[in-house]
Design a protein around this motif. Structure first.
Motif, PDB file in Angstrom:
ATOM      1  N   GLU A 276       0.826  -1.127  -0.205  1.00 50.57           N
ATOM      2  CA  GLU A 276       0.084   0.063   0.017  1.00 50.57           C
ATOM      3  C   GLU A 276       0.823   1.183   0.133  1.00 50.57           C
ATOM      4  OE1 GLU A 276      -3.040   2.566   2.940  1.00 50.57           O
ATOM      5  OE2 GLU A 276      -3.534   0.443   2.648  1.00 50.57           O
ATOM      6  N   GLY A 281      -0.868   4.162  -2.121  1.00 50.72           N
ATOM      7  CA  GLY A 281      -2.277   3.981  -1.587  1.00 50.72           C
ATOM      8  C   GLY A 281      -2.940   3.581  -2.909  1.00 50.72           C
ATOM      9  N   LYS A 284      -4.795  -1.252  -1.535  1.00 48.68           N
ATOM     10  CA  LYS A 284      -5.243  -1.168  -0.295  1.00 48.68           C
ATOM     11  C   LYS A 284      -4.824  -2.389   0.545  1.00 48.68           C
ATOM     12  CE  LYS A 284      -7.111   2.982  -0.948  1.00 48.68           C
ATOM     13  NZ  LYS A 284      -6.318   4.106  -0.347  1.00 48.68           N
TER      14      LYS A 284
END
Length: 357
Positions: A276, A281, A284
């Motif tokens: 992640e 990001g 996830k």
């Protein structure tokens, strides 16, 4: 991983043995195992369509005719679910079945035989439990055997069972067969977001892999216990194999728990904290837990893929195409030490690394 392997856990009772005394009609579960939160949150099961955990077909990823479309599915799965089930993965069924059979046989051994492979003080590896740091801490309803499987010269054979006799061989074959599969997944994960495959392969290829074999005994009062506390995986990628046909994995999404119905012959793959952060990001790392069946044992095994030890953990340039970095940098060893020196706390550790936007 060298420093992490010296982290230990306080000794706790063997849960498999404990379950044998707690499943009578008049027996009470010890207070340290009672988890009032187990039934406080909504659990969704028997869901379909857009509410179902995505299924990714490796054959379609590899085929020029369907690869682009399947990569879109892969990206969506990792972005919105953090989990997917992988079918047509190419690992021979015989290798998987031999390994499954050996794990079941190991956990069926008498307690004294399993204790020959018990964890030592200040050791992560072996038979026992992890993440126990205080005498009044709530405990999970499960036992485990954790082994370092790659590189081969890092294996501590003191903890590798010799009963059943084929255990070491079947584990070695399973580790070998899943190695190329995992690298293939890292390659397609990079491609799915338009990055060069080397961006992830250079971090995870030929790096440590560890395996946790989980045994969750039945509990007649299963609504009062948790097999494995809510957590995220600290690693890059996890390959989970359901060893028997008893379900129990749940993942958290939009504040609700979703029960995972593991497909026969599939691997359940999930994104870890490391991936992640590296992906800024785009992928996830999702909170998950293991729940207990009232009258059936559940067995699973998770293969963890770690990055190189000297990694400065921060978003890779290939994944920061808009110039906005979403996570603070931290050395991977420091990140691992934090993880293994604290009890499981969902996504809190990962959230603390996020930069305010």
């Amino acid at each position: 991983m060298a420093e992490v392997r010296t982290i230990g856990s306080l000794p706790v009772p063997n849960v498999q043995a404990l379950a044998g005394t707690c499943n009578g009609s008049d027996e009470q579960i010890p207070e340290r195992y009672i988890r009032t939160e187990a039934t406080c949150e909504e659990v969704i099961s028997n869901y379909h369509g857009d509410m179902a955990i995505p299924i990714i077909d490796l054959n379609k990823l590899l085929s020029p005719q369907s690869s682009e479309e399947e990569c879109v599915k892969l990206r969506s799965a990792c972005q919105y679910w953090g989990f997917f089930q992988l079918i047509n993965h190419g690992v021979p069924e015989e290798v998987i079945e031999n390994f499954r059979s050996n794990i079941i046989e190991f956990f069926s051994l008498p307690l004294d035989a399993k204790k020959e492979y018990s964890q030592l003080p200040n050791s992560l590896e072996g038979y026992g439990q992890t993440f126990v740091f205080s005498e009044d801490q709530k405990l999970d309803w499960g036992d485990m055997l954790y082994l370092q499987v790659h590189p081969t010269d890092s294996r501590d054979l003191r903890f590798w069972p010799t009963h059943p006799a084929s255990f070491r061989q079947s584990l070695d074959q399973y580790s070998s067969e899943t190695k190329s599969l995992s690298l293939c997944l890292f390659e397609f994960l990079a491609k799915a977001v338009g990055a060069e495959p080397e961006s992830l392969l250079g971090i995870f290829e030929e790096q440590p892999r560890g395996m946790r074999m989980n045994y969750y005994p039945p509990c007649r009062q299963s609504d009062k216990v948790i097999g494995l506390s809510p957590h995220t995986d600290v690693v890059g990628l996890t390959l989970l194999l359901q060893v028997n046909d008893v379900q129990g994995l749940q993942i958290k999404r939009d504040g609700k728990w979703f029960s995972v119905d593991a497909l026969s012959g599939a691997f359940i793959v999930n994104i870890g904290d490391t991936l992640e952060i590296l992906s800024n990001g785009k992928f996830k790392s999702v909170e998950h837990r293991a729940m207990i069946h009232p009258n059936k044992e559940r067995i699973s095994t998770a293969l963890f893929h770690y990055p190189r030890d000297d990694l400065l953990l921060s978003p890779l340039p290939e994944f920061v195409k808009d110039g906005k970095v979403n996570y603070r940098s931290i050395s991977y060893n420091d990140f691992m030490m934090q993880f293994f020196n604290q009890k499981r706390d969902g996504r809190n550790r990962l959230e603390r690394l996020k930069l305010e936007q």
